[in-house]
Design an enzyme around this catalytic site. Sequence first.
Site, PDB file in Angstrom:
ATOM      1  N   GLN A   1      -1.112  88.805  -7.859  1.00  0.00           N
ATOM      2  CA  GLN A   1       0.311  88.527  -8.106  1.00  0.00           C
ATOM      3  C   GLN A   1       0.611  87.027  -8.025  1.00  0.00           C
ATOM      4  O   GLN A   1       1.704  86.624  -7.602  1.00  0.00           O
ATOM      5  CB  GLN A   1       1.181  89.313  -7.122  1.00  0.00           C
ATOM      6  CG  GLN A   1       1.332  90.774  -7.499  1.00  0.00           C
ATOM      7  CD  GLN A   1       1.974  90.954  -8.865  1.00  0.00           C
ATOM      8  OE1 GLN A   1       2.888  90.213  -9.239  1.00  0.00           O
ATOM      9  NE2 GLN A   1       1.503  91.929  -9.622  1.00  0.00           N
ATOM     10  N   SER A   2      -0.337  86.209  -8.414  1.00  0.00           N
ATOM     11  CA  SER A   2      -0.154  84.764  -8.359  1.00  0.00           C
ATOM     12  C   SER A   2       0.950  84.285  -9.301  1.00  0.00           C
ATOM     13  O   SER A   2       0.898  84.526 -10.512  1.00  0.00           O
ATOM     14  CB  SER A   2      -1.474  84.095  -8.740  1.00  0.00           C
ATOM     15  OG  SER A   2      -1.276  82.727  -9.011  1.00  0.00           O
TER      16      SER A   2
END
Length: 335
Positions: free
Chosen positions: A77-78
């Site tokens: 989920q960067s």
Amino acid sequence: MKTKINELARVRFADLPTAVEPLVELSGALKGPDIWVKRDDQTGLAMGGNKTRKLEFLIAEAMRQGATCVITAGAAQSNHCRQTAAAATKAGLGCHLVLVGSKPEKSNGNLLLDELLGATVHWCTREERPSLMVSLEEELKAKGEKPYVIPVGGSNEVGAIGYVVAMQELWGQLAGMNDDWADGPTHIVFATGSGGTQAGLVLGAKIVGYEGEMIGVNVSKGGGDGPSFEEQMSEIANRCAEMIGAEARTTADDFEVNQDYLGEGYGIVTDAERESISLLARLEGLLVCPVYSGRAMAGLLDMARKGRFKKGDRVLFWHTGGSPALFAYRDDLGV
Ligand SMILES: *Cc1c(COP(=O)(O)O)cnc(C)c1O
């Protein structure tokens, strides 16, 4: 203090300046300091965030070197990876993302956006990541590509320039205000992860002459031996100072990293983040995220309640973004 930032290559991705706004309801509810927010969640570029400012300089450097694509890495989920995918695409470059984890059945949040933005995703474990980045670079070169590697979080001396510029921007905005805020905030609070944002802000503070406190709320347990996180950030800041031709230098003592809100570790949501997310949403209509800005805001709330800030203090919350991750963390939010 003069710099030669204006002579450096830069690609304009962000809508600048981002707004500086009072958080009236939150300040009233806490009955303590006057709290404002710097809206770097609204930098633009595919839902925005702090990486957009860094990428203005990183992508410019990639293009200057004749790159055909970029490689970067992060968590599934960067936010950094999502903004890199958008910036690379806009600059006409390919984008390879090395993400820790495995492909979920249904992508959501930042990962969904990575896919929409056309990035090529490579999955690996945390241990495999460094070697995969090297082998991917070799593989792409063998295919005739010219990859440019952006470190995790875009946190090197090039990316940090974006936050020197951001500090100069804030300074210009405050100078135009006709109340106490013209003297600047007494404290600036923000999330710190890979450290490039804090490196740029602290160097920027020296350049504009800001002398208030800057508190980086750490969101991830740094690993291993070697130099401390503060020393690493100071090194990034000093290499950045050299690049931009500024005389200012930093030491590790210039960096305050607050480790009190790490909880169970990176990206593991606790009641503290649940509270800050819902409080900000309900009092201010403002979205903070489960991993970074919600943790930093939880730290700000706790410090306010414990008396770190006095009545009359001016606390600036530097919102670094991250709200696209809310969708992927829906089961952790308790709603
Ligand atoms: C990456 C990120 C941060 C941390 O910035 P660093 O420069 O890595 O310390 C903070 N907030 C959000 C939303 C981020 O994506």
